[in-house]
Write a protein that holds these residues in place. Sequence first.
Motif, PDB file in Angstrom:
ATOM      1  N   VAL A   1       0.858  -1.184   0.000  1.00 28.30           N
ATOM      2  CA  VAL A   1       0.000   0.000   0.000  1.00 28.30           C
ATOM      3  C   VAL A   1       0.893   1.233   0.000  1.00 28.30           C
ATOM      4  CG1 VAL A   1      -1.800   1.277   1.221  1.00 28.30           C
ATOM      5  CG2 VAL A   1      -1.784  -1.234   1.276  1.00 28.30           C
ATOM      6  N   PRO A   2       0.852   2.031  -1.070  1.00 24.80           N
ATOM      7  CA  PRO A   2       1.747   3.192  -1.145  1.00 24.80           C
ATOM      8  C   PRO A   2       1.420   4.253  -0.109  1.00 24.80           C
ATOM      9  CG  PRO A   2       0.125   3.258  -2.907  1.00 24.80           C
ATOM     10  CD  PRO A   2      -0.032   1.924  -2.233  1.00 24.80           C
ATOM     11  N   LYS A   3       2.453   4.939   0.342  1.00 22.92           N
ATOM     12  CA  LYS A   3       2.294   6.041   1.292  1.00 22.92           C
ATOM     13  C   LYS A   3       2.250   7.357   0.524  1.00 22.92           C
ATOM     14  CE  LYS A   3       4.789   3.521   4.919  1.00 22.92           C
ATOM     15  NZ  LYS A   3       4.890   2.292   4.132  1.00 22.92           N
ATOM     16  N   PRO A   4       1.685   8.394   1.130  1.00 21.15           N
ATOM     17  CA  PRO A   4       1.618   9.696   0.444  1.00 21.15           C
ATOM     18  C   PRO A   4       3.009  10.166   0.013  1.00 21.15           C
ATOM     19  CG  PRO A   4       0.240   9.706   2.414  1.00 21.15           C
ATOM     20  CD  PRO A   4       1.027   8.431   2.460  1.00 21.15           C
ATOM     21  N   GLY A   5       3.092  10.673  -1.202  1.00 17.77           N
ATOM     22  CA  GLY A   5       4.360  11.201  -1.703  1.00 17.77           C
ATOM     23  C   GLY A   5       5.233  10.192  -2.401  1.00 17.77           C
ATOM     24  N   GLU A   6       4.869   8.907  -2.357  1.00 15.93           N
ATOM     25  CA  GLU A   6       5.681   7.879  -3.003  1.00 15.93           C
ATOM     26  C   GLU A   6       5.303   7.742  -4.483  1.00 15.93           C
ATOM     27  OE1 GLU A   6       6.690   4.851   0.687  1.00 15.93           O
ATOM     28  OE2 GLU A   6       5.110   4.321  -0.735  1.00 15.93           O
ATOM     29  N   ILE A   7       6.292   7.389  -5.287  1.00 13.81           N
ATOM     30  CA  ILE A   7       6.055   7.083  -6.693  1.00 13.81           C
ATOM     31  C   ILE A   7       6.465   5.633  -6.923  1.00 13.81           C
ATOM     32  CG2 ILE A   7       6.621   7.613  -9.092  1.00 13.81           C
ATOM     33  CD1 ILE A   7       7.341  10.409  -8.254  1.00 13.81           C
ATOM     34  N   ARG A   8       5.520   4.806  -7.317  1.00 14.91           N
ATOM     35  CA  ARG A   8       5.821   3.400  -7.587  1.00 14.91           C
ATOM     36  C   ARG A   8       6.202   3.240  -9.063  1.00 14.91           C
ATOM     37  NH1 ARG A   8       0.127   1.174  -6.029  1.00 14.91           N
ATOM     38  NH2 ARG A   8      -0.328   3.185  -6.982  1.00 14.91           N
ATOM     39  N   PHE A   9       7.300   2.518  -9.315  1.00 19.13           N
ATOM     40  CA  PHE A   9       7.679   2.281 -10.705  1.00 19.13           C
ATOM     41  C   PHE A   9       7.895   0.798 -10.963  1.00 19.13           C
ATOM     42  CE2 PHE A   9      11.695   3.094  -8.526  1.00 19.13           C
ATOM     43  CZ  PHE A   9      12.604   2.209  -9.095  1.00 19.13           C
ATOM     44  N   ASP A  10       7.515   0.386 -12.171  1.00 12.69           N
ATOM     45  CA  ASP A  10       7.560  -1.014 -12.593  1.00 12.69           C
ATOM     46  C   ASP A  10       6.851  -1.922 -11.591  1.00 12.69           C
ATOM     47  OD1 ASP A  10       8.451  -2.576 -14.858  1.00 12.69           O
ATOM     48  OD2 ASP A  10       9.666  -3.694 -13.442  1.00 12.69           O
ATOM     49  N   MET A  11       5.679  -1.478 -11.178  1.00 16.95           N
ATOM     50  CA  MET A  11       4.822  -2.259 -10.281  1.00 16.95           C
ATOM     51  C   MET A  11       3.404  -2.228 -10.829  1.00 16.95           C
ATOM     52  SD  MET A  11       6.075  -1.068  -6.462  1.00 16.95           S
ATOM     53  CE  MET A  11       4.996  -2.264  -5.642  1.00 16.95           C
ATOM     54  N   PHE A  12       2.648  -3.289 -10.575  1.00 16.99           N
ATOM     55  CA  PHE A  12       1.248  -3.297 -10.957  1.00 16.99           C
ATOM     56  C   PHE A  12       0.548  -2.123 -10.290  1.00 16.99           C
ATOM     57  CE2 PHE A  12       1.893  -8.096 -11.209  1.00 16.99           C
ATOM     58  CZ  PHE A  12       2.151  -8.046 -12.561  1.00 16.99           C
ATOM     59  N   GLU A  13      -0.239  -1.386 -11.056  1.00 15.61           N
ATOM     60  CA  GLU A  13      -0.970  -0.216 -10.584  1.00 15.61           C
ATOM     61  C   GLU A  13      -0.049   0.928 -10.184  1.00 15.61           C
ATOM     62  OE1 GLU A  13      -4.056  -0.469 -11.110  1.00 15.61           O
ATOM     63  OE2 GLU A  13      -4.063  -2.630 -11.406  1.00 15.61           O
ATOM     64  N   GLY A  14       1.227   0.875 -10.557  1.00  7.86           N
ATOM     65  CA  GLY A  14       2.169   1.925 -10.204  1.00  7.86           C
ATOM     66  C   GLY A  14       1.960   3.181 -11.030  1.00  7.86           C
ATOM     67  N   GLU A  15       2.501   4.295 -10.514  1.00  7.31           N
ATOM     68  CA  GLU A  15       2.396   5.554 -11.247  1.00  7.31           C
ATOM     69  C   GLU A  15       3.248   5.530 -12.521  1.00  7.31           C
ATOM     70  OE1 GLU A  15       0.833   5.956  -7.408  1.00  7.31           O
ATOM     71  OE2 GLU A  15       2.887   5.341  -7.901  1.00  7.31           O
ATOM     72  N   ILE A  16       4.394   4.863 -12.455  1.00  2.00           N
ATOM     73  CA  ILE A  16       5.270   4.704 -13.621  1.00  2.00           C
ATOM     74  C   ILE A  16       5.455   3.217 -13.847  1.00  2.00           C
ATOM     75  CG2 ILE A  16       7.535   5.171 -14.626  1.00  2.00           C
ATOM     76  CD1 ILE A  16       5.989   7.711 -14.186  1.00  2.00           C
ATOM     77  N   THR A  17       4.815   2.667 -14.854  1.00  2.11           N
ATOM     78  CA  THR A  17       4.926   1.235 -15.111  1.00  2.11           C
ATOM     79  C   THR A  17       4.615   0.970 -16.581  1.00  2.11           C
ATOM     80  OG1 THR A  17       4.298  -0.953 -14.247  1.00  2.11           O
ATOM     81  CG2 THR A  17       2.522   0.647 -14.551  1.00  2.11           C
ATOM     82  N   HIS A  18       4.564  -0.282 -16.969  1.00  2.00           N
ATOM     83  CA  HIS A  18       4.315  -0.633 -18.363  1.00  2.00           C
ATOM     84  C   HIS A  18       3.013  -0.002 -18.856  1.00  2.00           C
ATOM     85  CE1 HIS A  18       7.097  -4.341 -18.874  1.00  2.00           C
ATOM     86  NE2 HIS A  18       7.539  -3.577 -17.873  1.00  2.00           N
ATOM     87  N   GLU A  19       3.080   0.561 -20.056  1.00  2.00           N
ATOM     88  CA  GLU A  19       1.883   1.096 -20.711  1.00  2.00           C
ATOM     89  C   GLU A  19       1.885   0.614 -22.151  1.00  2.00           C
ATOM     90  OE1 GLU A  19       1.665   5.316 -20.415  1.00  2.00           O
ATOM     91  OE2 GLU A  19       1.593   5.344 -18.212  1.00  2.00           O
ATOM     92  N   GLY A  20       0.880  -0.161 -22.515  1.00  2.00           N
ATOM     93  CA  GLY A  20       0.848  -0.719 -23.862  1.00  2.00           C
ATOM     94  C   GLY A  20       2.069  -1.588 -24.090  1.00  2.00           C
ATOM     95  N   ASP A  21       2.837  -1.294 -25.166  1.00  2.00           N
ATOM     96  CA  ASP A  21       4.042  -2.074 -25.436  1.00  2.00           C
ATOM     97  C   ASP A  21       5.292  -1.350 -24.941  1.00  2.00           C
ATOM     98  OD1 ASP A  21       4.197  -0.027 -27.253  1.00  2.00           O
ATOM     99  OD2 ASP A  21       4.829  -1.291 -28.935  1.00  2.00           O
ATOM    100  N   ARG A  22       5.133  -0.360 -24.069  1.00  2.00           N
ATOM    101  CA  ARG A  22       6.281   0.357 -23.523  1.00  2.00           C
ATOM    102  C   ARG A  22       6.683  -0.230 -22.176  1.00  2.00           C
ATOM    103  NH1 ARG A  22       3.178   5.149 -25.086  1.00  2.00           N
ATOM    104  NH2 ARG A  22       4.052   6.045 -26.997  1.00  2.00           N
ATOM    105  N   CYS A  23       7.993  -0.375 -21.964  1.00  2.00           N
ATOM    106  CA  CYS A  23       8.492  -0.789 -20.656  1.00  2.00           C
ATOM    107  C   CYS A  23       8.496   0.425 -19.728  1.00  2.00           C
ATOM    108  CB  CYS A  23       9.886  -1.404 -20.771  1.00  2.00           C
ATOM    109  SG  CYS A  23      11.184  -0.231 -21.258  1.00  2.00           S
ATOM    110  N   SER A  24       8.774   0.214 -18.453  1.00  2.00           N
ATOM    111  CA  SER A  24       8.708   1.298 -17.470  1.00  2.00           C
ATOM    112  C   SER A  24       9.743   2.381 -17.752  1.00  2.00           C
ATOM    113  CB  SER A  24       8.910   0.727 -16.060  1.00  2.00           C
ATOM    114  OG  SER A  24       7.889  -0.187 -15.754  1.00  2.00           O
ATOM    115  N   PHE A  25      10.918   2.000 -18.242  1.00  2.00           N
ATOM    116  CA  PHE A  25      11.959   2.992 -18.556  1.00  2.00           C
ATOM    117  C   PHE A  25      11.457   3.947 -19.632  1.00  2.00           C
ATOM    118  CE2 PHE A  25      15.778   4.620 -20.593  1.00  2.00           C
ATOM    119  CZ  PHE A  25      16.638   4.855 -19.523  1.00  2.00           C
ATOM    120  N   GLU A  26      10.802   3.426 -20.651  1.00  2.00           N
ATOM    121  CA  GLU A  26      10.255   4.274 -21.710  1.00  2.00           C
ATOM    122  C   GLU A  26       9.180   5.213 -21.159  1.00  2.00           C
ATOM    123  OE1 GLU A  26      10.090   1.859 -25.765  1.00  2.00           O
ATOM    124  OE2 GLU A  26       9.456   0.616 -24.088  1.00  2.00           O
ATOM    125  N   VAL A  27       8.323   4.684 -20.290  1.00  2.00           N
ATOM    126  CA  VAL A  27       7.255   5.495 -19.705  1.00  2.00           C
ATOM    127  C   VAL A  27       7.850   6.590 -18.816  1.00  2.00           C
ATOM    128  CG1 VAL A  27       5.265   5.451 -18.143  1.00  2.00           C
ATOM    129  CG2 VAL A  27       5.577   3.620 -19.823  1.00  2.00           C
TER     130      VAL A  27
END
Length: 329
Positions: free
Chosen positions: A229-255
């Motif tokens: 469960v994310p805490k306020p102010g955190e940014i999740r990356f390369d995680m399910f439901e994360g703010e920065i993660t896979h989108e379509g055919d893009r990996c998290s680095f591209e996003v």
Amino acid sequence: MLMNDGELEADQRWLFLIHQLPTKPAYFRVKIWRRLQGIGAIAIKSTVYALPANAETQEDFEWVLKEIIDGGGEAVVCEARLIDGLSDAQVRALFDTARDADFAEIAKEARDLAAELDTKPTAENRADARSQLVRMRKRLAELVAIDFFGATGRLTIEGLLANLEARVTEDEVMSNVPSEAAEPIAEFKGRIWVTRRGVHVDRIACSWLIRRFIDPDANIRFVPGKGYVPKPGEIRFDMFEGEITHEGDRCSFEVLLISTGMTDPALQAIAEIVHDIDLKDGKFGREETTGIASLIAGIVMTNADDEKRIGQSASIFDNLYQYFRQQRG
């Protein structure tokens, strides 16, 4: 990840994806089949696919599982040891047979191309051969990434392509204009970054990008992949439901590059390498990809600690970045 005979004999464990797809739309079934082919999975039964068990292949299956569930299907990934029916050696043979068949297709194309050059060694044919070689190299890189047990056909391909390249090699002129990396969006500075434990290439590359270009003092935390469960102010990356993660055919680095507005061509080149290693779809086919994949895999294998993996990989990405910058200059 290539596995040797000793690893196979020492209590080999396998991952199985058991799934059921909706009957419609029809293209979804084809999409999932292609994704499974792309990560090197083989069918044990019509709805059961296998991969050798390791952290990287588990992540591959987890992304496919998410696609299946998001598309209205059902799926589960489990780890198991074969006891009866099929032996480890038989399953390994299925993987080798699949890869050797793929390698044989490229070998035939390479021999046909060489014969064409022998018959008509014109400038036009050499130019066409160069474009075909790029395509074959791209396909070979895709197959090497999923050649888990070292199928014998790969050696033949390497020799055929090397001989062809020697015949059609020419100097390449680079005329690109250098570009400075844009300043990252202010909202990404001073934040706490969160990602899953057991980092691999996409999360390693994202961590390097964060500390190299976004926030040198960034605090990166490693948490369980599920149930966090994310805490306020955190940014999740390369995680399910994360703010920065896979989108379509893009990996998290591209996003992450898109989200922060960074357009440096050198970073874009690195993104293409990370994409092909992580997604194994051979979309970009850069010649550097196979070597970088091996270096990162070696660091992951010899370091269980996530910070050590990121720290030791940083020099790889630093040098890669400078390489692309100088190449463009």
